[in-house]
Design a protein around this motif. Structure first.
Motif, PDB file in Angstrom:
ATOM      1  N   ALA A   1      -5.953   1.141 -10.756  1.00 33.73           N
ATOM      2  CA  ALA A   1      -5.654  -0.284 -10.918  1.00 33.73           C
ATOM      3  C   ALA A   1      -5.439  -0.954  -9.568  1.00 33.73           C
ATOM      4  N   LEU A   2      -4.708  -0.280  -8.674  1.00 33.69           N
ATOM      5  CA  LEU A   2      -4.491  -0.830  -7.331  1.00 33.69           C
ATOM      6  C   LEU A   2      -5.804  -0.908  -6.566  1.00 33.69           C
TER       7      LEU A   2
ATOM      8  N   LEU B   1       0.138  -7.219  -4.282  1.00 33.92           N
ATOM      9  CA  LEU B   1      -0.508  -5.920  -4.107  1.00 33.92           C
ATOM     10  C   LEU B   1       0.256  -5.074  -3.085  1.00 33.92           C
TER      11      LEU B   1
ATOM     12  N   SER C   1     -11.461  -6.226  -5.619  1.00 34.43           N
ATOM     13  CA  SER C   1     -11.714  -7.599  -6.041  1.00 34.43           C
ATOM     14  C   SER C   1     -11.351  -8.595  -4.942  1.00 34.43           C
ATOM     15  N   LEU C   2     -10.189  -8.408  -4.307  1.00 37.79           N
ATOM     16  CA  LEU C   2      -9.771  -9.320  -3.243  1.00 37.79           C
ATOM     17  C   LEU C   2     -10.660  -9.177  -2.010  1.00 37.79           C
TER      18      LEU C   2
ATOM     19  N   ALA D   1      -7.862  -3.876  -7.795  1.00 35.89           N
ATOM     20  CA  ALA D   1      -7.347  -5.153  -7.282  1.00 35.89           C
ATOM     21  C   ALA D   1      -7.754  -5.344  -5.829  1.00 35.89           C
ATOM     22  N   TRP D   2      -7.658  -4.287  -5.034  1.00 35.81           N
ATOM     23  CA  TRP D   2      -8.054  -4.364  -3.626  1.00 35.81           C
ATOM     24  C   TRP D   2      -9.541  -4.674  -3.492  1.00 35.81           C
TER      25      TRP D   2
ATOM     26  N   CYS E   1      -3.402  -5.337   3.971  1.00 36.18           N
ATOM     27  CA  CYS E   1      -3.422  -6.679   3.381  1.00 36.18           C
ATOM     28  C   CYS E   1      -3.318  -7.758   4.443  1.00 36.18           C
TER      29      CYS E   1
ATOM     30  N   ARG F   1      -1.777 -12.970  -4.046  1.00 42.85           N
ATOM     31  CA  ARG F   1      -2.198 -11.714  -4.672  1.00 42.85           C
ATOM     32  C   ARG F   1      -2.042 -10.529  -3.724  1.00 42.85           C
TER      33      ARG F   1
END
Length: 290
Positions: A194-195, A165, A201-202, A198-199, A117, A161
């Motif tokens: 789900a994780l 995350l 998408s970012l 999210a990753w 991240c 976000r």
């Protein structure tokens, strides 16, 4: 070192009042103290209480009362100045620490994120820095969005976000066994998915920012050439006259047309590059994180 491999810079909520933002940004070490729960040490140094009387006693033994009086006044003055300086520094640090504690959720430190991240946030920051430092931005030529307002907000939203995350990544790593019993894989899979979603998408969001920055840098290069051409354009009559005077008539007309065509071509490239940069910015408008 590759700038993309560096940790991200401090991120502060752009909606904070400027005076608070400046205070927080001026002391990253105090923000770390606030994040870790560190308290200021208010105890006095006992060494001073021992050394000072011994020093004065030594002066008295060597030169008597007059020397002791002068030495005492001198030492007292030094101690007073030192105490005032330390007290002022302490009060400033205490004020900034309280400010950092009061706004603990309004800034983001590199250590708030796990390594993947951190690298993603740094990529986003590099893209925004390239856009804001570009010549076409400073010249006001890519005004589809207000970059000065929208892009810092974009970084803040991405950072928020990524912080969440990172926290859920850590929690997931503790809860999910390394070796799952047979038949239990499908039970844990939705949480992992789900994780991952999210990753993904970012990451896509950051790629949009990088695409915008790439188009802006492309426009910058054409803008540079366009400015040079504009300078030459003022001398076009001189070049045309030179050709007309020195080149045969049938070639002169062709060279003069080339001058005009080249100017039109560069202007078209410049306008297209600006249009493409604005289109890339439009991708951010159509899918706002907020």
């Amino acid at each position: 070192m590759d700038p993309r491999a560096l940790p991200p810079r401090l991120v502060i909520d752009p909606s904070l009042p400027p005076e608070i933002s400046v205070e927080l940004r001026s002391s990253p070490h105090i923000l770390r103290m606030a994040r870790s729960g560190t308290r200021l040490d208010t105890t006095n140094n006992p060494v001073v209480l021992f050394v000072l009387p011994c020093f004065l006693l030594l002066v008295f033994m060597l030169i008597g009362w007059p020397g002791l009086l002068v030495a005492g006044m001198g030492v007292s003055l030094i101690v007073l100045i030192r105490w005032m300086a330390l007290d002022s520094s302490y009060r400033t640090t205490r004020r900034r620490l309280r400010l950092a504690q009061a706004h603990a959720d309004r800034y983001l430190l590199p250590e708030d994120l796990d390594y993947p991240c951190q690298m993603l946030l740094r990529r986003a920051q590099n893209a925004v820095e390239a856009i804001l430092n570009s010549k076409v931005h400073k010249a006001g030529l890519i005004d589809t969005i207000d970059n000065q307002v929208t892009l810092p907000e974009e970084i803040w939203q991405i950072g928020q976000r990524l912080r969440k995350l990172s926290s859920m990544h850590a929690e997931h790593g503790k809860l999910v066994p390394r070796e799952l019993p047979p038949g239990m894989e499908d039970a844990f899979k939705p949480y992992t998915s789900a994780l991952d979603a999210a990753w993904t998408s970012l990451s896509q969001r950051v790629r949009h920012l990088e695409g915008y920055a790439k188009q802006v840098l492309k426009a910058d290069k054409v803008y540079h050439a366009h400015r040079r051409l504009e300078a030459l354009a003022t001398r076009t009559p001189d070049y045309q006259q030179l050709i007309a005077e020195t080149v045969r008539d049938e070639l002169a007309h062709e060279r003069i047309r080339e001058l005009a065509d080249q100017a039109a071509h560069v202007r078209k490239l410049f306008e297209e590059s600006i249009f493409q940069a604005r289109q890339a910015a439009g991708e951010l408008i159509r899918t706002p994180l907020t």
